[in-house]
Design a protein around this motif. Structure first.
Motif, PDB file in Angstrom:
ATOM      1  N   PRO A  34       3.221  -7.599  -4.969  1.00 28.87           N
ATOM      2  CA  PRO A  34       2.456  -6.280  -5.064  1.00 28.87           C
ATOM      3  C   PRO A  34       3.556  -4.960  -5.011  1.00 28.87           C
ATOM      4  O   PRO A  34       4.418  -5.026  -4.186  1.00 28.87           O
ATOM      5  N   VAL A  85      -1.005  -1.051  -4.230  1.00 25.74           N
ATOM      6  CA  VAL A  85      -2.289  -1.445  -3.823  1.00 25.74           C
ATOM      7  C   VAL A  85      -2.852  -0.277  -3.200  1.00 25.74           C
ATOM      8  O   VAL A  85      -2.426   0.473  -2.483  1.00 25.74           O
ATOM      9  N   PHE A 123       0.787  -1.170   0.090  1.00 26.46           N
ATOM     10  CA  PHE A 123       0.078   0.032   0.076  1.00 26.46           C
ATOM     11  C   PHE A 123       0.983   1.228   0.116  1.00 26.46           C
ATOM     12  O   PHE A 123       2.132   1.230   0.191  1.00 26.46           O
ATOM     13  N   LEU A 130      -9.372  -4.992   1.256  1.00 25.84           N
ATOM     14  CA  LEU A 130      -8.817  -5.880   0.503  1.00 25.84           C
ATOM     15  C   LEU A 130      -8.487  -7.144   1.539  1.00 25.84           C
ATOM     16  O   LEU A 130      -8.900  -8.187   1.223  1.00 25.84           O
ATOM     17  N   ILE A 137       0.469  -9.974  -0.175  1.00 25.92           N
ATOM     18  CA  ILE A 137      -0.814  -9.765  -1.065  1.00 25.92           C
ATOM     19  C   ILE A 137      -0.400 -10.541  -2.383  1.00 25.92           C
ATOM     20  O   ILE A 137       0.542 -10.253  -2.807  1.00 25.92           O
ATOM     21  N   ALA A 155      -4.470  -2.892  -7.631  1.00 27.87           N
ATOM     22  CA  ALA A 155      -3.231  -3.453  -7.166  1.00 27.87           C
ATOM     23  C   ALA A 155      -2.494  -3.969  -8.722  1.00 27.87           C
ATOM     24  O   ALA A 155      -2.823  -4.267  -9.666  1.00 27.87           O
TER      25      ALA A 155
END
Lengths: 174, 607
Positions: B461, B464, B376, B399, B431, B454
């Protein structure tokens, strides 16, 4: 009166292809793996070259250094694989990554870097330095296997070493 | 700092050998070899509007490996007794066969010619000659699946997956290059391929196994006839659709004492939209294994010249004897979040009390760092809980915690991070993509039900983000835009009273273009838009609320809109999971289209 000499036929002594295959396969995979960076592809390339050798084993097996012939075949196939991959770019990279099984073994990242740097060298340089690193061949042996003069092999090796030193040095600094 | 190059090279070589030794297990019986050669000719004719001709020549051979175990190096070189006997045509006399055969080398070479008399306005044909499309096959070892990549002379490429296996109990290696050709129709912006055939090329396979009897040497000769009706919907017309294909392989094997036995094998199968619906094998051989060729492909879109627009389709290994009840397109399922049993690098910390937007301090720094670690983007890790951190927390809640966005929207504490949540967040969470692409590939997954986007690189990832997409509602307003519906800039901006439906369709797309800065598109003002479905783009917006608010595009916050375009390249794949819960692949071509705006019927302005 001339004596009738018994006729002497030269006897070619050839190792059986099976034995040759068993002994050399692993080294050929190693060579292709170093040059392509893809173990699955390496196995295929080694197999192809061995198949080619097996088909004309009468000829190849009778060479002074059959392994030299096959290594050269593997080295050339490997570098052309890389060249092709560069041309074809992303799409093939995607394919290649899929052909690698999930359990693909890997090596420490530092060594991966070294091999990646080798693969970015011009192909002759990559071949020379790989043969030297993996099989500890002498310059003369490398030259014979790749079909070049010893001096040329020396030049390729020096250039490869200079390039690798520069590249790896820089990586270390980063 | 200077490295010791020799040392690095030595270590690299040692490490490589370790990998190879682990991989190349010396079974002691992997000797290959070649004794005989034969030609197999296959003819494939696809009737109706497409005719395909295939000539296939195959090389089959094997020879003994009398040495069994333990690859002890040969102690003495022995004179070669076996000669490589090659027969260029089937039916040649038996070959002296020296002993037990454990290993077989199979090679085949194929050629293809292709003709067509398609009825479309702009027929497309890859070319008249063989060498027009190159298909490369790679076997996918465990699944025995072949991945093919087709390259046309114009540089366009297609990826396909097919099964086509020479099935032996154990296949050690298989690889090949085939060539083929395709026919189709030229449509706007690309080519619609209606038929394609894999043709000329070579395959080598190294096989061994108990099914090969000790005394077998064989030649194959075969015919393949196929009749296809590439009619039907264009969407299902790719590949061998509705095709009846049968193959007869006749051959013989030679026993050690020179006795030949005739062998025949006939197979019939019908392929319909990528699914083998009928598969019959009459096999009178008992030792040569079974040859099965089946192709199943699914078309994903119109091919754009110059880029790869076909996704690979999924296929499964077909059972050569039993009528397969398999679905070549198994449903996808992979978790978005997986919990890996890894050891946390640092000890967990605790929160004394919930923190939310406006908070500042050490705890916020730790929260921001953790969010960033998970993919993130909370903005700068500055210890200030601002709008970007807020959106990262929203994305995390939707999520990872699976909180429905409606619930979040009505939750006064939507942005709050509680002590429990913080403890949970420090678990080893990872993730994962729902559509893993492998290394070297970047792709985007957009989950409309969660309103989360994403970006994955190498399936890890890298970004995100909380998004706001279309809300399926009709709107009417004065719009001003300076790009057309495909994202191309207009000479001058246009102002119109228009209506539209804020619809963001699901589907599988590729990134098609981008602009820097602010653009007025038919679906509103955008910042740094990255287009993937006509005018639908991922773009920056000042307002990215907790509900779908856009006119169809995917809004991300402006700070992320500076990053997103740098992460994805044109051509990268974009998977969009629809609002209605459908998988991206389940959207038809028509459903994937955005809804275009229409004139406001109440407008007073000139249009």
């Amino acid at each position: 009166m001339d004596a009738v000499l018994p006729s002497v036929e030269p006897v070619r002594v050839v190792e059986s292809f099976d034995d040759f295959y068993r002994r050399e396969r692993r080294g050929l995979v190693a060579l292709a793996y170093g040059l392509t960076g893809n173990a699955a592809v390496a196995e295929d390339l080694a197999h192809e070259a061995l198949t080619a050798a097996g088909r004309r084993w009468e000829h190849v097996g009778a060479l002074e250094q059959p392994i030299g012939w096959v290594r050269r075949a593997v080295a050339n196939r490997s570098t052309s694989f890389i060249r092709r991959r560069m041309v074809e770019g992303k799409a093939l990279a995607r394919l290649v990554s899929r052909t690698q099984s999930a359990s693909s073994p890997s090596m420490p990242i530092e060594s991966e870097h070294v091999w990646a740097a080798i693969r970015r060298l011009p192909r002759r340089q990559a071949q020379v330095v790989t043969l030297k690193a993996l099989f500890r061949l002498s310059l003369q042996e490398i030259a014979d296997e790749l079909g070049m003069s010893k001096e040329t092999a020396q030049t390729h090796l020096s250039r490869a070493r200079a390039a690798l030193t520069a590249v790896l040095d820089q990586e270390d600094i980063r | 700092m200077t490295i010791d190059l020799d040392d690095r090279l030595d270590r690299a070589a040692d490490d490589l050998w370790v990998v190879v030794e682990a991989r190349v297990v010396d079974t002691g019986a992997t000797a290959p070899p070649v004794v005989r050669r034969s030609n197999v000719r296959l003819l494939v004719g696809v009737a109706a509007t497409v005719t395909l001709l295939v000539a296939l020549s195959a090389v089959l051979a094997w020879r003994d490996s009398t040495t069994d175990e333990a690859a002890s190096p040969p102690t003495a070189l022995v004179p070669s007794q076996e000669t490589v006997a090659e027969t260029e045509s089937p039916g040649a006399g038996p070959v002296a066969h020296p002993g037990a055969g454990l290993v077989e080398v199979f090679e085949q070479e194929m050629e293809v010619a292709l003709t067509s008399d398609l009825t479309c306005d702009q027929p497309y044909r890859s070319a008249d000659s063989f060498d027009t499309m190159t298909l490369q096959l790679y076997s996918d070892r465990p699944g025995r699946r072949w991945l093919m990549r087709a390259t046309f002379p114009d540089g366009s490429t297609y990826e396909l997956v097919a099964t086509g296996s020479i099935i032996y109990p154990e296949t050690l290696s298989e690889r090949g290059v085939w060539r083929g050709a395709a026919v189709g129709c030229e449509v706007a912006g690309g080519i619609e391929i209606l038929g394609a055939l894999i043709g000329e090329g070579s395959i080598t396979a190294l096989n061994r196994g108990p099914e090969l009897a000790d005394d077998e040497v064989g030649l194959y000769e075969g015919d393949v006839r196929s009749v296809a009706t590439p009619a039907g919907e264009a969407q299902t017309a790719f590949g061998f659709v509705g095709e009846r294909l049968s193959m007869t392989i006749a051959g013989f094997r030679t026993t050690g004492d020179g006795v030949e036995q005739a062998l025949t094998q006939t197979m019939t199968w019908i392929v319909d939209d990528g699914v083998v619906v009928e598969h019959v094998v009459h096999d009178v051989t008992d030792g040569l294994g079974t040859v099965t060729v089946a192709t199943s492909m699914r078309r994903y879109g119109t091919a754009q010249i110059g880029e790869s627009a076909f996704d690979t389709s999924e296929t499964t290994q077909l059972d050569p004897v039993a009528r397969p009840a398999v679905d070549p397109f198994p449903p996808y399922s992979s978790p978005v979040v997986s919990v890996e049993p890894t050891v946390p690098s640092v000890g967990k910390t605790e929160l004394a009390a919930p923190i939310t937007k406006g908070a500042a301090g050490e705890e916020v720094i730790r929260l921001q760092a953790r969010l960033q670690e998970l993919g993130f983007d909370p903005g700068p890790i500055d210890g200030v809980f601002g709008a970007e951190t807020q959106q990262a927390v929203w994305a995390y809640k939707k999520l990872v915690l699976g909180m429905p966005r409606e619930e979040l929207r009505n939750d006064d504490h939507a942005t709050e991070v509680t002590p429990e949540m913080w403890l949970d967040m420090q678990e080893p969470i990872q993730i994962q993509p729902r559509r893993p692409q492998g290394t070297g590939v970047t792709h985007v997954e957009i989950y409309l039900p969660q309103q989360v986007l994403a970006v994955f690189a190498d399936d890890a990832p890298v970004l995100v983000a909380h998004i706001s997409s279309g809300d399926d509602r009709e709107w009417c307003e004065e719009v001003s835009y300076d790009t057309d519906a495909n994202g191309r800039p207009l000479d001058e901006p246009v102002v119109r009273d228009e209506c539209g439906v804020s619809y963001t369709p699901g589907g599988v797309f590729t990134v098609s273009g981008r602009y820097e800065g602010t653009r007025q598109t038919p679906i509103g003002g955008t910042y740094n838009p990255v287009f993937f479905n006509y005018g639908i783009a991922v773009h920056g917006a000042a307002n990215v609320p907790l509900y779908p608010a856009s006119h169809g595009a995917i809004r991300i916050n402006r700070a992320l809109a500076d990053i997103f375009p740098t992460l994805v390249d044109n051509g990268d794949r974009v998977y969009v999971w629809g609002q209605d819960g459908r998988e991206p692949e389940e959207y038809s071509e028509a459903e994937r289209l955005p809804l275009f705006n229409y004139r406001d019927p109440n407008s007073l302005a000139d249009g």
